[in-house]
Design an enzyme around this catalytic site. Structure first.
Site, PDB file in Angstrom:
ATOM      1  N   LYS A 128      -7.213  22.724   7.940  1.00 51.75           N
ATOM      2  CA  LYS A 128      -7.076  23.205   9.421  1.00 51.75           C
ATOM      3  C   LYS A 128      -7.179  24.722   9.065  1.00 51.75           C
ATOM      4  O   LYS A 128      -5.847  25.609   9.121  1.00 51.75           O
ATOM      5  CB  LYS A 128      -5.814  22.678  10.503  1.00 51.75           C
ATOM      6  CG  LYS A 128      -5.363  21.309  10.105  1.00 51.75           C
ATOM      7  CD  LYS A 128      -4.426  20.988  11.423  1.00 51.75           C
ATOM      8  CE  LYS A 128      -4.289  19.353  11.634  1.00 51.75           C
ATOM      9  NZ  LYS A 128      -3.333  18.787  10.502  1.00 51.75           N
ATOM     10  N   TRP A 149     -11.316  22.160  12.348  1.00 51.79           N
ATOM     11  CA  TRP A 149     -11.064  21.069  11.504  1.00 51.79           C
ATOM     12  C   TRP A 149     -12.201  20.941  10.372  1.00 51.79           C
ATOM     13  O   TRP A 149     -13.235  21.167  10.899  1.00 51.79           O
ATOM     14  CB  TRP A 149     -11.060  19.684  12.057  1.00 51.79           C
ATOM     15  CG  TRP A 149      -9.493  19.552  12.593  1.00 51.79           C
ATOM     16  CD1 TRP A 149      -8.929  20.086  12.392  1.00 51.79           C
ATOM     17  CD2 TRP A 149      -9.248  18.467  12.697  1.00 51.79           C
ATOM     18  NE1 TRP A 149      -7.168  19.717  13.259  1.00 51.79           N
ATOM     19  CE2 TRP A 149      -8.142  18.256  13.469  1.00 51.79           C
ATOM     20  CE3 TRP A 149      -9.849  16.986  13.431  1.00 51.79           C
ATOM     21  CZ2 TRP A 149      -7.215  17.152  14.262  1.00 51.79           C
ATOM     22  CZ3 TRP A 149      -9.173  16.196  13.516  1.00 51.79           C
ATOM     23  CH2 TRP A 149      -8.421  16.048  13.994  1.00 51.79           C
ATOM     24  N   THR A 179       0.686  -1.288  -0.205  1.00 54.31           N
ATOM     25  CA  THR A 179      -0.092   0.411   0.120  1.00 54.31           C
ATOM     26  C   THR A 179       0.973   1.255   0.212  1.00 54.31           C
ATOM     27  O   THR A 179       2.143   0.903   0.710  1.00 54.31           O
ATOM     28  CB  THR A 179      -1.078   0.170   0.679  1.00 54.31           C
ATOM     29  OG1 THR A 179      -1.614   1.341   0.764  1.00 54.31           O
ATOM     30  CG2 THR A 179      -0.383  -0.449   2.218  1.00 54.31           C
ATOM     31  N   GLU A 202      -4.441  -2.468   4.978  1.00 56.78           N
ATOM     32  CA  GLU A 202      -4.036  -3.273   6.270  1.00 56.78           C
ATOM     33  C   GLU A 202      -5.508  -3.925   7.118  1.00 56.78           C
ATOM     34  O   GLU A 202      -4.823  -4.895   8.082  1.00 56.78           O
ATOM     35  CB  GLU A 202      -3.731  -1.768   6.877  1.00 56.78           C
ATOM     36  CG  GLU A 202      -2.065  -1.278   6.500  1.00 56.78           C
ATOM     37  CD  GLU A 202      -2.199   0.062   5.352  1.00 56.78           C
ATOM     38  OE1 GLU A 202      -3.302  -0.110   4.709  1.00 56.78           O
ATOM     39  OE2 GLU A 202      -1.711   0.864   5.612  1.00 56.78           O
TER      40      GLU A 202
END
Ligand code: AMP
Length: 542
Positions: free
Chosen positions: A438, A443, A185, A330
């Protein structure tokens, strides 16, 4: 006191053996690289996989050796999945869309001994082979009739390798924790890293994929994975199809709308799986040609956020249920799936859509938690955001050869995704950790802004990136691929107003012909940021 149940290893060979015993006549249909449609059965596939295992043994391949594939979704790739892992070697799928340097790095890092390639990728292999240090043989995945004349001696023909093998070969038994397949990956920083799946993790993940509350694979399913077998093992579909005896339909190299539609129509496909970009192509084709896909019961959208407009199009225009799913290489890759619970079946359309935009509920086998900026687990209130961490028997504990060192945080795998979870356990991704904007210490979710932007009729595709800002640190720039020659910024801003917080509104909108995509079909924010490196917001009153 110990339980008194048998300790039988969970091996990948048991999946294909099961399919050959209990679903021997069920078909596996593929669009071949050579052109024609190929069809055979699970019994044929299991036999060929055993022939392949013997062919590889004859080449000196043993337990734990890596056998790489550079291939489309076809029956031969399917045989490699089972033949290679079944004999105890490791099936290493390579993504042909990666840059040459990345492929060279990955093959050398994995120490692949054999490279199996489709005809399509022969020119690429010829170019890179001198730099693949450990590859001893190239197996060209075709028959003698289609073998090119001018290949070197260490290029073997796949079908010839299978010829004359014994029917008596038995799948070997070994430790279920042995490595079975390997997939690199590039989602994390630095060099690509290998997720190394075991037989046990793969079989357990397959069980999970077959649950009705997840992908619901069963013997009545006809499954067409448009997601490539080189991307997180086509989300595990080859294994879960064998586990249930579902009919498999492989699109080969034909991923355009017309080719996918043809197979869906002719083979009575019931389940589709892929990333949003391929569905854009299919939807465009269906609309342009006035075609229907009435036999399709569900389309699984994952890999990137499923846009609202896409969910609406599948459900309202084509009467196909969308299953929004989240996962990562994963995680084998399934982490969450959005299937409604009984109490959610009667929701009003708008409420249902809102729910469907979330990435789904956790599934048994994957534990989830959100770690806030203070390093503490956050409440599941649908608001508290932080980094998503996972734990479970098909979640990576380390990368191959321990690249990146100890990756776990307190025994949990940090995903790099920023998310929140609501009180019913629905996960909602707001960003990749590195993509979040940000602004003034708060956020802004690029995913949410993008989702709202693509619901504007003039917007075909959208991406939001943060641009440095002297006062606010970063402010969002919306980059849009318009529908036709649409170019009305004010109308998009008006559309966003009321849908997102006022301070989330992008400071500017830029129109582009196309957005850069990664090798796995996601919008490449990295490349987009580079493209807009020198961009400055118009001088205003911010
Ligand atoms: P990969 O390992 O290439 O499959 O990439 C995994 C990453 O893709 C995840 O960590 C997410 O950032 C992203 N991803 C996967 N599924 C979704 C989804 N449904 N919505 C948003 N992002 C997703």
């Amino acid at each position: 006191m110990q339980g008194l149940m048998m300790d039988r290893p969970l091996l990948i060979s048991s999946l294909i053996r099961y399919a050959a015993e209990f679903h021997r006549d069920t078909e596996i249909v593929s669009r071949s690289v050579e052109g024609p449609i190929h069809r055979y059965t699970y019994a044929d596939a299991e036999r060929s996989s055993r022939y392949l295992a013997q062919g590889l043994e004859a080449l000196g391949v043993g337990i734990g050796d890596r056998v790489a594939t550079l291939a489309w979704n076809t029956w031969r790739h399917f045989e490699l999945y089972f033949g290679v892992s079944g004999m105890g070697a490791v099936c290493h799928t390579l993504n042909p869309r990666l840059f040459a340097e990345q492929l060279i790095y990955i093959v050398n890092h994995a120490e692949d001994r054999i490279l199996c390639t489709d005809l399509t990728f022969l020119p690429l292999v010829e170019k890179l082979l001198p730099q693949f240090k450990t590859v001893e043989h190239v197996i060209v995945m075709t028959d003698e009739a289609h073998m090119p004349d001018d290949v070197p001696d260490n290029y073997l023909c796949y079908e010839t390798l299978l010829e004359g093998r014994s029917d008596d070969y038995q799948w070997p038994e070994f430790d279920e924790d042995a490595a079975a397949s390997l997939c690199y990956t590039s989602g994390t920083t630095g060099n690509p890293k290998g997720a190394l799946y075991s037989h046990r993790s793969t079989v357990l993940h397959s069980f999970a994929c077959c649950m009705k509350d997840t992908l619901g694979m069963c013997s009545q399913s006809v499954v067409l994975p448009v997601v490539p077998m080189f991307h997180a093992n086509a989300w595990g579909t080859p294994y879960s199809a064998a586990m249930t005896g579902a009919k498999m339909v492989f699109p080969g190299p034909g991923l355009d709308g017309a080719s996918v539609y043809e197979l869906v129509d002719q083979e009575n496909v019931t389940a589709l799986l892929g990333v949003p970009t391929v569905w854009l192509m299919l939807l465009e084709y269906l609309r342009a040609e006035g075609k229907r896909i009435d036999g399709v019961e569900s389309v699984v959208i994952g890999g990137s956020a499923a846009p609202r407009a896409m969910i609406e199009a599948f459900e309202n225009e084509f009467d196909v249920r969308v299953l929004h799913a989240w996962g990562m290489t994963e995680l084998s890759p399934l982490g969450t799936v959005n299937t409604p619970r009984a109490s959610e079946l009667d929701l009003e359309q708008e409420e249902r859509l809102k729910l469907q935009l979330k990435q789904g509920r956790g599934i048994y086998g994957v534990e989830l938690r959100i770690i806030g900026p203070d390093g503490q687990p956050q409440p599941w209130d649908g608001e508290s955001v932080g980094e998503l961490e996972c734990r479970g028997p098909w979640v990576s504990s380390a990368y191959f050869k321990n690249e990146g060192g100890d990756i776990l945080h307190d025994g949990w795998f940090p995903t790099g995704d920023i998310a929140c979870i609501d009180s019913n356990g629905y996960l909602q991704l707001t960003d990749r950790a590195k993509d979040v904007i940000k602004s003034g210490g708060e956020w802004i979710s690029s995913i949410e802004l993008e989702n709202e932007a693509v619901s504007h009729p003039g917007v075909a595709e959208a991406a939001v990136i943060g641009i440095a800002h002297p006062k606010w640190d970063e402010r969002p720039l919306l980059v849009v691929v318009p529908v036709g020659d649409f170019s009305d910024k004010a109308s998009i801003l008006e559309h966003l107003r009321g849908r997102v917080a006022k301070w989330w509104l992008p400071d500017d909108i830029q129109f582009v012909d196309e957005l850069p995509h990664t090798a796995t079909g996601k919008i490449s924010k990295l490349e987009l940021r580079t493209r807009f490196e020198d961009y400055e917001f118009p001088k205003g009153d911010n």
